[in-house]
Enzyme design. Structure first.
Site, mmCIF file in Angstrom:
data_model
loop_
_atom_site.group_PDB
_atom_site.id
_atom_site.type_symbol
_atom_site.label_atom_id
_atom_site.label_comp_id
_atom_site.label_asym_id
_atom_site.label_seq_id
_atom_site.Cartn_x
_atom_site.Cartn_y
_atom_site.Cartn_z
ATOM 1 N N GLU A 235 -5.395 -10.576 48.820
ATOM 2 C CA GLU A 235 -4.087 -9.945 48.527
ATOM 3 C C GLU A 235 -3.586 -10.393 47.151
ATOM 4 O O GLU A 235 -3.105 -9.582 46.359
ATOM 5 C CB GLU A 235 -3.066 -10.310 49.614
ATOM 6 C CG GLU A 235 -1.681 -9.757 49.311
ATOM 7 C CD GLU A 235 -0.734 -9.790 50.509
ATOM 8 O OE1 GLU A 235 -1.106 -9.271 51.564
ATOM 9 O OE2 GLU A 235 0.379 -10.333 50.360
ATOM 10 N N ARG A 261 10.162 1.816 15.572
ATOM 11 C CA ARG A 261 11.627 1.791 15.577
ATOM 12 C C ARG A 261 12.132 1.029 14.344
ATOM 13 O O ARG A 261 11.786 -0.142 14.147
ATOM 14 C CB ARG A 261 12.127 1.104 16.860
ATOM 15 C CG ARG A 261 13.617 0.888 16.921
ATOM 16 C CD ARG A 261 14.356 2.190 17.126
ATOM 17 N NE ARG A 261 15.794 1.976 17.285
ATOM 18 C CZ ARG A 261 16.674 2.964 17.306
ATOM 19 N NH1 ARG A 261 16.279 4.226 17.163
ATOM 20 N NH2 ARG A 261 17.950 2.705 17.451
ATOM 21 N N GLN A 272 11.158 -11.553 12.897
ATOM 22 C CA GLN A 272 10.483 -12.597 13.669
ATOM 23 C C GLN A 272 11.049 -12.733 15.091
ATOM 24 O O GLN A 272 10.314 -13.035 16.029
ATOM 25 C CB GLN A 272 10.622 -13.926 12.922
ATOM 26 C CG GLN A 272 9.534 -14.900 13.273
ATOM 27 C CD GLN A 272 9.651 -16.154 12.436
ATOM 28 O OE1 GLN A 272 10.647 -16.881 12.518
ATOM 29 N NE2 GLN A 272 8.654 -16.411 11.618
#
Ligand SMILES: Cc1cc2nc3c(=O)[nH]c(=O)nc-3n(C[C@H](O)[C@H](O)[C@H](O)COP(=O)(O)OP(=O)(O)OC[C@H]3O[C@@H](n4cnc5c(N)ncnc54)[C@H](O)[C@@H]3O)c2cc1C
Length: 372
Positions: A235, A261, A272
């Site tokens: 799992e 952008r 940064q």
């Protein structure tokens, strides 16, 4: 071969991603997409060829599931798929009688029978070894009473593996029983509304004089703990390989956005404060990848991987939350609008630090293994 498996579900990307936003808002299980998933063959990956499976081991299956996470934006659907593989199919393949395997494995791996496993109860999930639902023997049947909580796929499942108490308190009193949803005495509640993974329905089960033939027991009486241990390894590895695919896609999308952008005349990625966030995302994704890969190899080789599994589960689930938060921040206002799916990623990530053993329980396990 493993790259073929990574790309197994890619040809169905468009169908798997149709209407994800609307289905998420409705909190509806995507039955149509489940049919698409059936077509991909993904659900057969880990099962034996003699029953119709593709016969792949742990690490190859992880790669196929990573590919699903990368391609499929519907994390709830992917979560239900991983539950489908591990909940009943995995324990049945390893511990089931020949008769049970022949009857059920083909319908599980085709996806025709949706499956769920029920461990957690109202009284607790972390302390699973003290679960209270009981099964008393009555001739060639068990009679089950009690209830379960937070069961993935339960509201839509056809077949359940129930973890019940047949013996003394503690882990060695547990037994697993295979039960059809339509059995009298078994009631599955409706899907419960939740923050994320909204297309993966979670619900309760209640048992009222539920009679289960002894022939539907999986493994020996009192071996439920060992079965759960086998299941939980897979799992964690299978479920969080999907998460790795999702995080990889998120990272790529965030890098692309930071490059295109512009603010103050420059791409935001040139600042940064943004690029370091992305560097942190990259390190988290690659740390997750390495832990999953190493632990998968150990589990496949049958080596002791108890600490590795606890660490992998914690590292990947927490990396998922943090990278989802970073992605929202870097996408600015768009990060919180539902139309872009970035906020959905964050909501979907939250439950990962809770299911399959919470972060706290995993850290407890690591500390215990370190002798603390
Ligand atoms: C989306 C989702 C899907 C799930 N699917 C399934 C499923 O298919 N089948 C199933 O059986 N269950 C399922 N679960 C249940 C899940 O396994 C449990 O929610 C989980 O184990 C935690 O149990 P709990 O919710 O009872 O919390 P609790 O055990 O009550 O824990 C509450 C808090 O206390 C902390 N805590 C508890 N004990 C300790 C301790 N000793 N030390 C430190 N901290 C501790 C926990 O870490 C947690 O933060 C699912 C849960 C979710 C959210």
């Amino acid at each position: 071969m493993t790259d073929d498996l990574f790309h197994l579900t890619a040809p169905w990307a468009q169908q798997l991603n149709a209407d994800t936003r609307e289905l998420d808002a409705a909190g509806a299980f995507p039955h149509d997409k489940w049919k698409v998933l059936q077509e991909t063959g993904l659900l057969r990956t880990h099962f034996a060829p003699e029953f119709g499976g593709a016969g792949h081991g742990v690490t190859a299956t992880m790669r196929a599931l990573e590919g699903l996470g990368y391609v499929c934006h519907d994390a709830g659907l992917s979560f239900s798929a991983s539950t489908q593989i591990v909940s009943v199919g995995v324990p049945l393949q390893r511990f089931g009688s020949q008769e049970l395997k022949e009857r059920h494995l083909p319908r599980i791996m085709s996806g025709e029978a949706i499956t769920a496993h029920a461990i957690t109860e109202e009284s607790g999930g972390s302390d699973a070894m003290n679960l209270a639902a009981t099964a008393r023997r009555d001739g060639d049947h068990y009679v089950v009473s009690g209830g379960k909580m937070f069961i993935t796929n339960a509201p839509v499942a056809d077949l359940f593996l129930l973890y019940v108490r047949t013996g003394k308190p503690g882990p060695f009193g547990l037994t697993t029983l295979l039960v059809e949803a339509a059995t009298p005495g078994l009631t599955a509640g409706p899907a419960m509304d939740k923050i994320g993974l909204r297309t993966s329905p979670v619900g309760t089960l209640s048992f009222d004089e539920l009679r289960v033939p002894v022939s539907q027991r999986v493994g020996q009486e009192g071996t439920g703990f060992l079965i759960l241990d086998h299941v939980m390894k897979r799992e964690v590895l299978f479920g969080f390989s999907i998460t790795l695919g999702e995080m990889t896609r998120r990272l790529e999308e965030t890098i692309a956005y930071a490059g295109k952008r512009h603010q103050f005349g420059q791409p935001i990625g040139s600042y940064q404060a943004v690029s370091h966030k992305i560097a942190d995302m990259k390190m988290r994704v690659e740390t997750a990848r390495k832990w999953l890969a190493d632990t998968g190899v150990k589990v496949e080789a049958g080596q002791d991987a108890s600490l590795d599994l606890a660490a992998t589960k914690t590292i990947v689930s927490e990396a998922n939350v943090q990278t989802a938060l970073d992605a929202v921040q870097i996408h600015g206002g768009r990060g919180v609008l539902t139309e872009h799916g970035i906020e959905r990623d964050l909501r979907n990530s939250i439950a990962g630090t809770i299911y399959s053993g919470t972060s706290e329980i995993q850290r407890n396990r690591i500390a215990t293994l370190l002798g603390l």
